[in-house]
Design an enzyme around this catalytic site. Structure first.
Site, short mmCIF file in Angstrom:
data_model
loop_
_atom_site.label_atom_id
_atom_site.label_comp_id
_atom_site.label_asym_id
_atom_site.label_seq_id
_atom_site.Cartn_x
_atom_site.Cartn_y
_atom_site.Cartn_z
N HIS A 188 33.53 28.83 45.43
CA HIS A 188 33.85 28.61 46.85
C HIS A 188 34.88 27.49 47.02
CE1 HIS A 188 30.82 31.28 48.69
NE2 HIS A 188 30.05 30.96 47.65
N ASP A 226 26.41 27.76 44.50
CA ASP A 226 26.03 29.17 44.63
C ASP A 226 27.21 30.08 44.32
OD1 ASP A 226 27.32 28.22 46.99
OD2 ASP A 226 26.65 30.00 48.06
N GLU A 227 26.92 31.29 43.99
CA GLU A 227 27.88 32.38 43.84
C GLU A 227 29.10 31.98 43.00
OE1 GLU A 227 27.02 34.88 47.92
OE2 GLU A 227 28.31 33.11 48.08
N ALA A 228 28.84 31.27 41.92
CA ALA A 228 29.92 30.86 41.01
C ALA A 228 30.16 31.97 39.99
CB ALA A 228 29.57 29.54 40.33
N HIS A 229 30.51 33.14 40.49
CA HIS A 229 30.60 34.33 39.63
C HIS A 229 31.77 34.27 38.66
CE1 HIS A 229 27.56 35.69 42.28
NE2 HIS A 229 28.34 36.13 43.24
#
Length: 548
Positions: free
Chosen positions: A290, A353-356
């Site tokens: 993000h 979060d969401e550190a893909h």
């Protein structure tokens, strides 16, 4: 409905309820409820035109009605102890709330030892009331609010406010009468952490818009404002050592547009305003994912040294700071240091979060170093629950945003961390995300977590929500409002209200009071107060909205 209040004046919000008596004696709300003008809580006869004692949101731990109501008049004074600057501030706040609608002078005066009027009393001997509790005693001669701390006194004032007619929230003189039911409320919160998050990154909100939301939260005894200050679409806080973060990274938002950012002076103004309402600001800088706004601002934060373009879409998971570069940790140190210096509260949220686009190994490396930096500057770490996939720092809180359908394995990892000492803030997306649509016909919001009507948002128990999590590990609850589709205060009104009130009750009220039927009756009486405050709330068909 138009919004008539200007919130720097601290008005917007009001209590709610006209309700129906909801049986609230001792500690529990009895199922069902009497019609207006019927039996008051505990079986006592209701006084016509007087809201039953304890008929508020959040419902108090104990409300024991008895005796005659107190009536505010032109002779009413607000009494404070002459050696208590904090009590005098709360008294001035109360007077400012009540003067426009009542037309009364309501002078704030030193307490002379007598009785009558409204007395605000701080007493260090009231250990049982804790850090935020209060006792409100009302009778024919006056109202006394007692607390051990200024925060408790402030929360007691919100209760007094809610016991008055909804028209007290108007900004022009109203006819009254202004009566408070007789009896005693003794009230302390269930959880110390009762939060609401505002995402100012997807769409930017001005200082005045944030203050408006603060006033709304304060009425319901919410005590944490989590500000999501950075994301792919915008960086919203000035950092002296990395100035392009704000001037360039903050120059857009979802769908385009000018975006915006807070200067340090503006951020400090928000923090001070929140503190005056006894809310603590929790700033969030989301990383290592993000982060497109930061990566676009400084090419050296990218592994390839090439800055990507600014981003105005809504997809997630594509950005990452370069974990292998030393400059990344210089960046983290500078940002954390400057924000920590601006923030007197104890917490600093680092996302996670969401550190893909970050490998698991790199994620663990980064989060360990980022947490150490937060601790270095004297703050307690908060991260989204993916933090438990790294090594949560001592005392860290993990904010759980999973769903009922989240995998058992992921829930088990969170539960194991909780048993090992990591505290939890519960924000399940299919319960407390205020940006989820109410129904398929809701014009604003998203639906990836499902539809979240008012009952679903309220009717669950934080202490029993995640299997294997000890109740003692739950620090509290928080209702996030993500703003991919939210671009104005009117949008906030529609999506936050009335669900924010349920989140507030989950955080404050004892588990024994938790009952959907009695809550929906109290909620139904809030329509007139919200209308008086200019809040264009969602009129859920699950609730019988009343008129005053």
């Amino acid at each position: 409905m138009t919004q008539r209040r200007t919130f720097p004046r601290l008005r917007l919000l009001g209590s709610l309820l006209l309700v129906v008596a909801a049986g609230i004696t001792g500690i529990g709300a009895a199922p069902g409820g009497a019609a207006p003008g019927g039996a008051a809580p505990g079986g006592a006869a209701a006084t016509p035109g007087v809201r039953p004692l304890g008929d508020i949101v959040p419902v108090p731990a104990s409300a024991r009605p008895g005796g005659s109501p107190y009536t505010l008049t032109a002779r009413t004074r607000i009494h404070v102890d002459d050696d208590s600057r904090e009590a005098r501030r709360v008294g001035a706040y109360l007077a400012d709330l009540l003067r426009p609608s009542t037309g009364y002078a309501l002078p704030v005066v030193d307490h002379d030892g007598g009785t009558g009027g409204i007395r605000l009393r701080l007493s260090g001997r009231e250990a049982a009331l804790g850090d935020e509790g209060y006792r409100l005693e009302s009778g024919r001669r006056g109202v006394t609010i007692t607390a051990r701390t200024p925060a408790g006194l402030f929360h007691g004032v919100q209760t007094l406010r809610q016991q008055l007619p909804a028209s007290v929230e108007e900004d022009t003189r109203q006819p009254g009468p202004w009566r408070v039911a007789g009896g005693t409320i003794t009230d302390t919160p269930r959880y110390a952490y009762r939060g609401a998050m505002l995402d100012v990154s997807r769409h930017f909100f001005t200082v005045e818009q944030v203050k408006r939301y603060i006033d709304q939260m304060a009425l319901y005894k919410i005590n944490k404002l989590h500000l999501h200050l950075s994301d792919d679409q915008g960086w919203r806080i000035a950092i002296d050592s990395w100035p392009r973060l704000a001037t360039y990274g903050g120059s857009t938002q979802v769908g385009g547009g000018p975006g915006g950012y807070y200067t340090k002076a503006q951020y400090k103004d928000i923090v001070a305003y929140a503190a005056s309402r006894h809310l603590e600001v929790v700033p969030e800088i989301d990383m290592p994912g993000h982060t497109n706004a930061a990566l676009a601002s400084y090419a050296e934060l990218n592994c390839d040294g090439i800055a990507p373009p600014l981003y105005t879409g809504t997809a997630v998971g594509f950005s990452s700071l370069c974990v292998a570069k030393d400059i990344t940790y210089d960046f983290v140190d500078d940002v954390v240091r400057e924000i920590a210096a601006l923030t007197p509260g104890r917490y600093l949220h680092i996302g996670g979060d969401e550190a893909h686009s970050t490998s698991h190994e790199d994620y663990v490396t980064f989060m360990d170093r980022a947490q150490a930096t937060v601790v270095k500057y004297g703050k307690t770490v908060i991260g989204w629950h993916q933090l438990v996939g790294a090594n949560p720092a001592e005392g860290a809180l993990a904010q759980y945003w999973g769903l009922d359908r989240t995998s058992d394995a992921e829930k088990a990892r969170v539960a194991a961390a909780a048993r090992n000492g990591t505290g939890l803030i519960l924000s399940p997306a299919d319960r407390l995300y205020l940006d989820m649509k109410y129904t398929k016909d809701t014009p604003l919001g998203l639906s990836w977590a499902g539809y979240v009507e008012v009952q679903r948002s309220y009717d669950w128990d934080p202490a029993a929500y995640l299997p294997g999590v000890p109740a003692s590990a739950v620090a509290g609850v928080e209702a996030p409002l993500w703003t991919e589709t939210i671009a104005s205060s009117a949008h906030i009104d529609q999506m936050a209200f009335p669900r924010l009130l349920g989140a507030a009750e989950l955080g404050w009220s004892p588990a024994a009071t938790h009952d959907w039927e009695t809550y929906r009756q109290r909620l139904g009486g809030q329509g007139p107060r919200l209308e008086a405050l200019g809040v264009d709330f969602y009129r859920s068909p699950q609730v019988d909205w009343r008129t005053e």
